[in-house]
Write a protein that holds these residues in place. Sequence first.
Motif, PDB file in Angstrom:
ATOM      1  N   ILE A 255     -23.224   6.148  13.376  1.00 39.09           N
ATOM      2  CA  ILE A 255     -23.797   5.909  12.042  1.00 39.09           C
ATOM      3  C   ILE A 255     -24.785   4.749  12.087  1.00 39.09           C
ATOM      4  O   ILE A 255     -25.881   4.824  11.516  1.00 39.09           O
ATOM      5  N   LYS A 259     -28.716   4.987  11.148  1.00 38.37           N
ATOM      6  CA  LYS A 259     -29.313   4.142  10.107  1.00 38.37           C
ATOM      7  C   LYS A 259     -30.450   3.279  10.657  1.00 38.37           C
ATOM      8  O   LYS A 259     -31.162   2.622   9.887  1.00 38.37           O
ATOM      9  N   PHE A 329     -30.515  12.591  14.465  1.00 42.18           N
ATOM     10  CA  PHE A 329     -30.791  11.772  13.283  1.00 42.18           C
ATOM     11  C   PHE A 329     -32.272  11.653  12.968  1.00 42.18           C
ATOM     12  O   PHE A 329     -32.643  11.271  11.856  1.00 42.18           O
ATOM     13  N   LEU A 334     -30.189  10.100   8.124  1.00 42.47           N
ATOM     14  CA  LEU A 334     -29.291   9.554   7.114  1.00 42.47           C
ATOM     15  C   LEU A 334     -30.122   8.968   5.975  1.00 42.47           C
ATOM     16  O   LEU A 334     -31.268   8.567   6.168  1.00 42.47           O
ATOM     17  N   LYS A 445     -22.430  12.168   8.557  1.00 41.90           N
ATOM     18  CA  LYS A 445     -23.295  12.172   7.364  1.00 41.90           C
ATOM     19  C   LYS A 445     -22.578  12.786   6.162  1.00 41.90           C
ATOM     20  O   LYS A 445     -22.564  12.218   5.067  1.00 41.90           O
ATOM     21  N   GLU A 451     -22.946  12.192   2.199  1.00 39.78           N
ATOM     22  CA  GLU A 451     -24.338  12.500   1.870  1.00 39.78           C
ATOM     23  C   GLU A 451     -24.526  14.013   1.817  1.00 39.78           C
ATOM     24  O   GLU A 451     -24.131  14.727   2.746  1.00 39.78           O
TER      25      GLU A 451
END
Length: 517
Positions: A255, A259, A329, A334, A445, A451
């Motif tokens: 994560i 990000k 990603f 994200l 996610k 999300e």
Amino acid sequence: MVNIPEYYAGKTVLITGATGFMGKVLLEKLLRSCPGVKSVYVMVRSKAGQSPQARIADMINCKLFERLQEEQPGFGEKIIAVNSDLTLPELALSKEDQSILAENINIVFHCAATIRFNEPLKDAMQLNVLATQKMLALAHKMKHLQIFIHISTAYANCDRELIEEIVYPPPVDYRRLIDSLDWMDDELVSVMTPKLIKERPNTYTYTKALAEYLVQQEAGNLNVAIIRPSIVGASWKEPFPGWIDNFNGPSGIFIAAGKGILRTMRASNDAVADLVPVDVVINATLAAAWYSGSQALSRPRNILVYNCTTGGINPFHWGEVEYCINMTFKTNPLEQAFRRPNVNLRSNPFTNQYWTTVSHTLPALLYDGYLMLTGRKPRMMKTITRLHKAMMVLEYFTSHSWVWNTDNVTMLMGQMSPEDKKVFNFDVRQLHWAEYMENYCMGTKKYVLNEELSGLPAARKHLNKLRNIRYSFNTILVVLIWRVFIARSQMARNIWYFVVSLCFKFLSYFRASSTMR
């Protein structure tokens, strides 16, 4: 031998750690794939003012149990919450509950443990060793117990390069250590801990090794098996791909990378990333209980150990993990990313420290300064500090590789019927890593950050905005360097023109070669 669902039909099961990550998946899979199971007792303590019953009711209403809700709407009636605390004498069980468990339980899955790597030694001993000792004492009172499954870790003996499916002698006598910890104060224990754990990286692996030996020594006439998973990750297939519900282990790192907060990490690109999907571990656990339980009368009662790992069968390396995270990603970003995902693994500690300062600490300080100027509370340095602590804990495992013997896992698979192999699949040779990693990242996610996929267009737009900001910043930086350094020095200008002319000649040569072809 009967098949696995038939074995569990009519059985009463006890699970510790049912509210934890693996415990939840075990409970869901057992009830869904073995609908004939009579009842499942779960030992749960009260927490944050919630009773054990309320905690279980909340738990079975989460996303993980949706498929089970559709297939068996009344499954909740089989789950019986028992008020218990594994750190207290007699597990804090009432006399009535002790009697009920002694009279009814056929199978025990002991999953409860602290998975905090840096847990103080006293606390780790309480949860990982003494709780196991109390569970074995309880199991000895069970009149109809067929099998006791102890969940350990593949890293319990990580001080060895080759780890076989046996219980190794511990570094110290666990009984003497338990007695010593009784009179030692916390400060003395803290000083002694590095000397006790020696080559092991943390108290988690150390106490798990002690717990395995305790199980071997105190099992007596109990039928016991030990499951050793490596780094447990998101689900592969069941109840749906990519399910994960926590920041523990690699999930929080993924994560942070998604990000754009994590940009550098100490790891060896060539080291094996021994990730194992949680549903693979649970399927192997249920199959191991079936095999040992159904063979209880005909097989000698030696403790079977199962190394539930992937590295020796279907290896996947940390360099490949890095690539999959960055690609996933960037394609499916994200929301509200700090920067574009671009994590890099570095094996050299000095190089990693330099990039940690440049790409983590300095941007965090600048961002917190911006937040303070706009009247908001600074938070990025706090996040970076937590991230660095998590990375330090994982560093040992991302920089080393081990060889695990998996003969017992192979044997277990060979004992299963073709139908059981499909329903309780733990054959990691079939695991396609790129697909799994994409599902894992998307699982963080959807299920950890909550999300929605409908927000992807906006997230991609935000990522493009971050890219444009970066290009603009780099352009301004080059212009400033030119104005401040190059434009004021004749030597610097000569070097600059020489480099530019070389590049021009190279491009001209390349274009001419392409035309001739």
